[in-house]
Structures are given as C-alpha cells and as structure tokens.
Design a protein around this motif. Structure first.
Motif, PDB file in Angstrom:
ATOM      1  N   LYS A   1       0.737  -1.263   0.573  1.00  0.00           N
ATOM      2  CA  LYS A   1      -0.378  -0.222   0.680  1.00  0.00           C
ATOM      3  C   LYS A   1       0.779   1.282  -0.106  1.00  0.00           C
ATOM      4  N   ARG A   2       1.955   1.038   0.758  1.00  0.00           N
ATOM      5  CA  ARG A   2       3.031   2.634   0.798  1.00  0.00           C
ATOM      6  C   ARG A   2       3.708   2.313  -0.447  1.00  0.00           C
ATOM      7  N   LEU A   3       3.732   1.541  -1.272  1.00  0.00           N
ATOM      8  CA  LEU A   3       5.169   2.041  -2.339  1.00  0.00           C
ATOM      9  C   LEU A   3       3.807   1.940  -2.979  1.00  0.00           C
ATOM     10  N   ILE A   4       2.516   1.372  -3.642  1.00  0.00           N
ATOM     11  CA  ILE A   4       1.415   1.986  -4.791  1.00  0.00           C
ATOM     12  C   ILE A   4       1.575   3.578  -4.137  1.00  0.00           C
ATOM     13  N   THR A   5       0.887   3.871  -2.738  1.00  0.00           N
ATOM     14  CA  THR A   5       0.897   5.282  -2.905  1.00  0.00           C
ATOM     15  C   THR A   5       1.827   6.006  -3.249  1.00  0.00           C
ATOM     16  N   ALA A   6       3.290   5.231  -2.876  1.00  0.00           N
ATOM     17  CA  ALA A   6       4.261   6.649  -3.462  1.00  0.00           C
ATOM     18  C   ALA A   6       4.450   6.375  -5.071  1.00  0.00           C
TER      19      ALA A   6
ATOM     20  N   PRO B   1      -6.305  16.321  12.503  1.00  0.00           N
ATOM     21  CA  PRO B   1      -5.686  15.097  13.724  1.00  0.00           C
ATOM     22  C   PRO B   1      -6.155  14.231  13.583  1.00  0.00           C
ATOM     23  N   GLU B   2      -7.392  13.334  13.154  1.00  0.00           N
ATOM     24  CA  GLU B   2      -7.466  11.758  12.997  1.00  0.00           C
ATOM     25  C   GLU B   2      -6.892  11.471  11.506  1.00  0.00           C
ATOM     26  N   GLU B   3      -6.249  12.280  10.939  1.00  0.00           N
ATOM     27  CA  GLU B   3      -5.597  10.754   9.979  1.00  0.00           C
ATOM     28  C   GLU B   3      -4.738  10.935  10.215  1.00  0.00           C
ATOM     29  N   ILE B   4      -3.999  12.230  10.532  1.00  0.00           N
ATOM     30  CA  ILE B   4      -2.550  11.989  11.173  1.00  0.00           C
ATOM     31  C   ILE B   4      -2.722  10.968  11.755  1.00  0.00           C
ATOM     32  N   GLU B   5      -3.393  11.084  13.178  1.00  0.00           N
ATOM     33  CA  GLU B   5      -2.787   9.890  13.994  1.00  0.00           C
ATOM     34  C   GLU B   5      -3.067   8.597  13.588  1.00  0.00           C
ATOM     35  N   ALA B   6      -4.361   8.103  13.049  1.00  0.00           N
ATOM     36  CA  ALA B   6      -4.287   6.920  11.418  1.00  0.00           C
ATOM     37  C   ALA B   6      -3.380   6.064  10.735  1.00  0.00           C
ATOM     38  N   TYR B   7      -2.670   7.806  10.716  1.00  0.00           N
ATOM     39  CA  TYR B   7      -2.129   7.021   9.902  1.00  0.00           C
ATOM     40  C   TYR B   7      -0.138   6.593  10.637  1.00  0.00           C
ATOM     41  N   LEU B   8       0.090   7.600  11.542  1.00  0.00           N
ATOM     42  CA  LEU B   8       1.202   6.890  12.953  1.00  0.00           C
ATOM     43  C   LEU B   8       1.084   5.665  13.314  1.00  0.00           C
ATOM     44  N   ARG B   9      -0.264   5.881  13.134  1.00  0.00           N
ATOM     45  CA  ARG B   9      -0.725   4.695  13.626  1.00  0.00           C
ATOM     46  C   ARG B   9      -1.151   3.140  13.329  1.00  0.00           C
ATOM     47  N   ASP B  10      -0.975   3.328  12.265  1.00  0.00           N
ATOM     48  CA  ASP B  10      -0.752   2.038  10.541  1.00  0.00           C
ATOM     49  C   ASP B  10       0.564   2.223  10.793  1.00  0.00           C
ATOM     50  N   GLN B  11       1.415   2.724  10.826  1.00  0.00           N
ATOM     51  CA  GLN B  11       3.038   3.123  10.301  1.00  0.00           C
ATOM     52  C   GLN B  11       3.618   2.029  11.666  1.00  0.00           C
ATOM     53  N   ALA B  12       3.060   2.829  12.610  1.00  0.00           N
ATOM     54  CA  ALA B  12       3.753   2.089  14.169  1.00  0.00           C
ATOM     55  C   ALA B  12       3.783   0.542  13.969  1.00  0.00           C
ATOM     56  N   SER B  13       2.141  -0.114  13.747  1.00  0.00           N
ATOM     57  CA  SER B  13       1.802  -1.599  13.990  1.00  0.00           C
ATOM     58  C   SER B  13       2.612  -2.418  13.232  1.00  0.00           C
ATOM     59  N   ALA B  14       4.228  -1.702  12.312  1.00  0.00           N
ATOM     60  CA  ALA B  14       5.100  -3.127  12.445  1.00  0.00           C
ATOM     61  C   ALA B  14       6.109  -3.620  13.339  1.00  0.00           C
TER      62      ALA B  14
ATOM     63  N   LEU C   1       7.678  14.759  12.064  1.00  0.00           N
ATOM     64  CA  LEU C   1       5.319  15.201  12.302  1.00  0.00           C
ATOM     65  C   LEU C   1       5.519  15.860  10.937  1.00  0.00           C
ATOM     66  N   ARG C   2       6.161  17.163  10.660  1.00  0.00           N
ATOM     67  CA  ARG C   2       5.397  17.892   9.007  1.00  0.00           C
ATOM     68  C   ARG C   2       5.546  17.421   8.017  1.00  0.00           C
ATOM     69  N   GLU C   3       7.080  16.218   8.313  1.00  0.00           N
ATOM     70  CA  GLU C   3       7.112  15.422   7.098  1.00  0.00           C
ATOM     71  C   GLU C   3       5.741  14.729   6.984  1.00  0.00           C
ATOM     72  N   ILE C   4       6.034  14.014   7.870  1.00  0.00           N
ATOM     73  CA  ILE C   4       4.481  13.439   7.716  1.00  0.00           C
ATOM     74  C   ILE C   4       4.062  13.700   6.680  1.00  0.00           C
ATOM     75  N   GLU C   5       3.184  14.780   7.728  1.00  0.00           N
ATOM     76  CA  GLU C   5       1.936  15.719   7.619  1.00  0.00           C
ATOM     77  C   GLU C   5       2.082  16.179   6.026  1.00  0.00           C
ATOM     78  N   ALA C   6       3.188  16.087   5.265  1.00  0.00           N
ATOM     79  CA  ALA C   6       3.415  17.083   3.791  1.00  0.00           C
ATOM     80  C   ALA C   6       3.296  15.729   3.353  1.00  0.00           C
ATOM     81  N   ILE C   7       3.583  14.634   3.221  1.00  0.00           N
ATOM     82  CA  ILE C   7       3.599  13.224   2.551  1.00  0.00           C
ATOM     83  C   ILE C   7       2.103  13.148   2.723  1.00  0.00           C
ATOM     84  N   LEU C   8       1.105  13.363   3.508  1.00  0.00           N
ATOM     85  CA  LEU C   8      -0.564  12.958   3.238  1.00  0.00           C
ATOM     86  C   LEU C   8      -1.157  13.673   2.608  1.00  0.00           C
ATOM     87  N   LEU C   9      -0.597  14.994   2.764  1.00  0.00           N
ATOM     88  CA  LEU C   9      -1.124  16.840   2.016  1.00  0.00           C
ATOM     89  C   LEU C   9      -1.024  16.055   0.371  1.00  0.00           C
TER      90      LEU C   9
END
Length: 434
Positions: free
Chosen positions: A281-286, A368-381, A399-407
C-alpha cells in the motif's frame, strides 16, 4: 513611509525604494541606549549610573546600526504588504542610506509566480494497483529461509559451482611479483556474489576440496589501487572446503524466530501477508503520487523565482555534505558544483509551487484524526507501536514531514479522480524492485 516599486516588463524580480522619516528610528535608538545604560559597567560609575552622553559616545553607532537593521527589515515587509506583493525567498538590500532626517533603502526581490493548473481531465496518468497473493507470501517465506540458511561442507568429490561457498587461500602476482593486499588465508567466498574482480570467482568453479589452481585475471581500469588498475595478474588458489547451503524447514522453531510465539504456520503466513500488504500500500501510494506529480510537472509551465531555486540548491548541497560526513568524508575536502544541483532544485521548487496551488484550489486539508491513523498504521509494524507514535509527536520536524506526505497523497488522489487513468497491475516483487 514613501514607497516606490519598479516592476519589470518580464520576469519576477522587482525593486523597491523606501524612504522612512528618522523620528521613529531616533526614538528606538534612544530606547536602546537606555537599555544599554541599565546594564553597562564602566570604571568609576555604579551600574545604571553611567551618564547617557558617555553611553551614547561609546555605543551610539552600534545601537543605531542594530535599530536600522530591524527597522529596515520590518519596513520592507510593511512596504510589500502595502503594495500587495507576495515575496518569494529573501530580499537583497542593495543600498541603505542614513541621512539623519530620513533613512532610504533599495531592495531587490522575487515575487511569487502565477500558477495556472491544467485541466485535470486531460492528464494521462498510469495508476498502479495490486494485491498480495499466496505466491507472494511463498516467495517472502523463501527469502526468510534464505536469510537463515547455514553452510555445510560437501563431500570431497563435490565440484564448486555458482551459489556454493568455498573456503580458500589465495596469493596474487603482477609481472611475477607479489603485491600488497593480494594474499589471504581461509577466506569464505560465495561463488557468483561478485565480491572479487571479474574472472576470479569464475576461475574457482569446478575445483574440489584440496585442489590448487592458478588463474589469470585482469584488474578493472577503474580499480581503486592505481598501481593495479588495468594490470593482468595471476592468482594461486587453494580450496580448503566446498560448502552447500541448507535452508531451515518452516517449522515451529523457525516461525518463533520471527516473533510468532504460537509457532503456527497459518498465523505466520497471516502476519507476513498483512506486513506485505501494508508495504505494498505504501509503495503503490508513493508510485501513484509520483506519477501524478510527474504529469503535472510536464503540464505546468512556471517562471521560477531565482531566489527560491538558489535556496533549494543550497539545501541540496548541505544535504549532500551531511551524507558524505556520515560516510566518514571530511566536508572541508569536498567541492560541490552548485550547477550540478540546479535541475533537481528547479524541479523541487516547481513541484512545491504546484502542490501549494493544488492545496489552495482543491481545499485539501488534514485532520488530526487522519494524522493519528496514519502514524498508528505505520507504527503497527514495530514491536512497541505506542513508542513510535510518541516519538513522532515529540519531534515536530519529523511529524511535519509526515503531514507533507499525507497532503501530497490527498492532492494526488483528487487529481486521479479526474485524470485519464490507465491501471497497471504489479506484483509485490516488482514494486520492491523499483
């Protein structure tokens, strides 16, 4: 404040002339000297009791220069706001004249360009899709078995073949003379690994335990040791052992080594599949994000602000120097050519402007919920997901780098909904090899 703006017939560079009355500056200088007086120490005077005239004589020029610097900088941004100009990068102050009753200065600066977005329905974008199959899981388990393989000595008649490991002694000669670094004993070498110079490993194929052989090879022209580069060499080789790889069975012990305490094969496969799906999913999204940005980059023509490009070049050069330093290279010994970074810097600035315009025009925002969900999905590994989430929250720059990618992901999704999309299915192996 008197403001004159000189706008170019073409291009983004503007020049501004500002004339300020000196009254406010003089008042600020007086206040700055009073602050200095309260803390300055001079022989013969108690703290705070030094006459203002003496303080002015000693610190007046310094105080005025500090105030001028602050006032000119603020006046510049007040002036461009008054003229409704959007500054790109930093201004370049060419002249600052303190005439006593007025302060005049000139500054050159770039303005932000107009970004005209294309009709998204005319964009052609290749969209990657894919899913994890049982064959993908099987292939991953084989890779895990490969990682855990052990070498076992073969019988004495076994001839060394590609993929086998041999334990060898060798000694090299150029023009009949041994050379430094050309001799070693009991060296493990996997044939086909490409560790040695061309022809060396191939020369061992077919040898048996206890066999000796002399092979002739040629060092590459770009070999790191200049005295050997391009030279023909003879190597005397003796094989002590020919070894074959043994992969472990996928049993309870093997499975537990990868953190599945139950040792159950089905649970093991399920965890592998979920982990691979997350990575896919991460690779396809990228890949899809990059495909959209590449299509936009081709479709949008922008007059780039020179100041932003120059800043980006400096950033790329600093990043390069940091990477070299991490590799043990002394940055002081490295000379980087700024022009070598220009094309990449221009692309990054162009895409940054395009993305900014897209975010504005599409009204894209993160919750904030979208950022939290992304972090927890990535951290689950990870073994301790909560620790990973907290680490990001404690490091705002990451965290700003993560937010930039999500945007960027949200922008790409919005464009893909309107673009001419051609779906291409890819396997996990294809995605990870890209």
């Amino acid at each position: 404040m008197q403001v004159t703006v000189n706008k170019p017939e073409s291009g983004l560079e503007h020049e501004i002339e500002v004339v300020l009355p000196a009254d406010e500056i003089n008042a600020q200088v007086k206040q700055r000297l009073a602050e200095i007086r309260r803390t300055v120490k001079m022989d013969g005077f108690r703290p705070g009791k030094v006459p203002l005239s003496i303080v002015k004589k000693r610190y007046g020029a310094q105080a005025r220069q500090e105030v001028l610097s602050d006032v000119v900088y603020k006046a510049f941004y007040d002036a461009v706001a008054q003229e409704d100009l959007k500054v790109a990068g930093y201004p370049r102050f060419d002249q600052v004249e303190d005439k006593g009753d007025t302060v005049q200065f000139k500054a050159k600066f770039d303005v932000m360009p107009e970004v005209t977005l294309p009709n998204f329905s005319e964009l052609e974008v290749e969209k990657v899709v894919g899913e994890i199959t049982d064959e993908d899981v099987d292939a991953m388990i084989e890779k895990l078995r490969e990682q855990k393989k052990r070498w076992r000595a073969a019988n004495g008649n076994k001839k060394a073949a590609e993929g086998n490991q041999v334990i060898i002694d060798f000694e090299g000669f150029v023009d009949g003379e041994a050379f430094e670094g050309g001799k070693a004993e009991n060296v493990p070498l996997i044939l086909g690994s490409g560790r040695m110079i061309p022809g060396f490993e191939e020369g061992i194929i077919g040898m048996k335990k206890g066999e000796e052989r002399t092979i002739t090879v040629t060092f590459p022209e770009n070999y790191h040791a200049e005295n050997l580069a391009g030279k023909e060499a003879e190597f005397k080789i003796k094989v002590h052992s020919v070894q074959v790889a043994e992969k472990p069975e996928v049993d309870e012990e093997f499975i537990k080594d990868f953190g599945v305490e139950s040792g159950d094969v089905d649970e093991f496969r399920k965890e592998i599949s979920e982990s691979m799906a997350r990575e896919m999913k991460r690779l396809i999204t990228a890949q899809n994000r990059n495909a959209v940005l590449a299509a936009l980059d081709d479709a949008v023509d922008i007059d780039l602000p020179k100041s932003l490009v120059d800043q980006e070049i400096q950033t790329l050069m600093q990043n390069q120097l940091r990477e070299l330093q991490m590799q043990g290279v002394d940055p002081a010994q490295v000379k980087l050519d700024a022009e070598a970074f220009r094309a990449r810097a221009e692309q990054r600035v162009r895409l940054g402007l395009i993305i900014g315009k897209l975010i504005e025009s599409l009204g894209v925002a993160l919750t904030p919920e979208e950022i939290e969900a992304y972090l927890r999905d990535q951290a689950s590994a990870y073994e301790d997901p909560e620790e990973v989430v907290n680490w990001y929250k404690q490091h705002p720059e990451h965290l700003r780098e993560i937010e930039a990618i999500l945007l960027e992901n949200k922008v790409a999704d919005a464009v893909l909904e309107q673009a001419k999309v051609k779906e291409v299915s890819k396997r996990f192996e294809e995605l990870t090899a890209a």
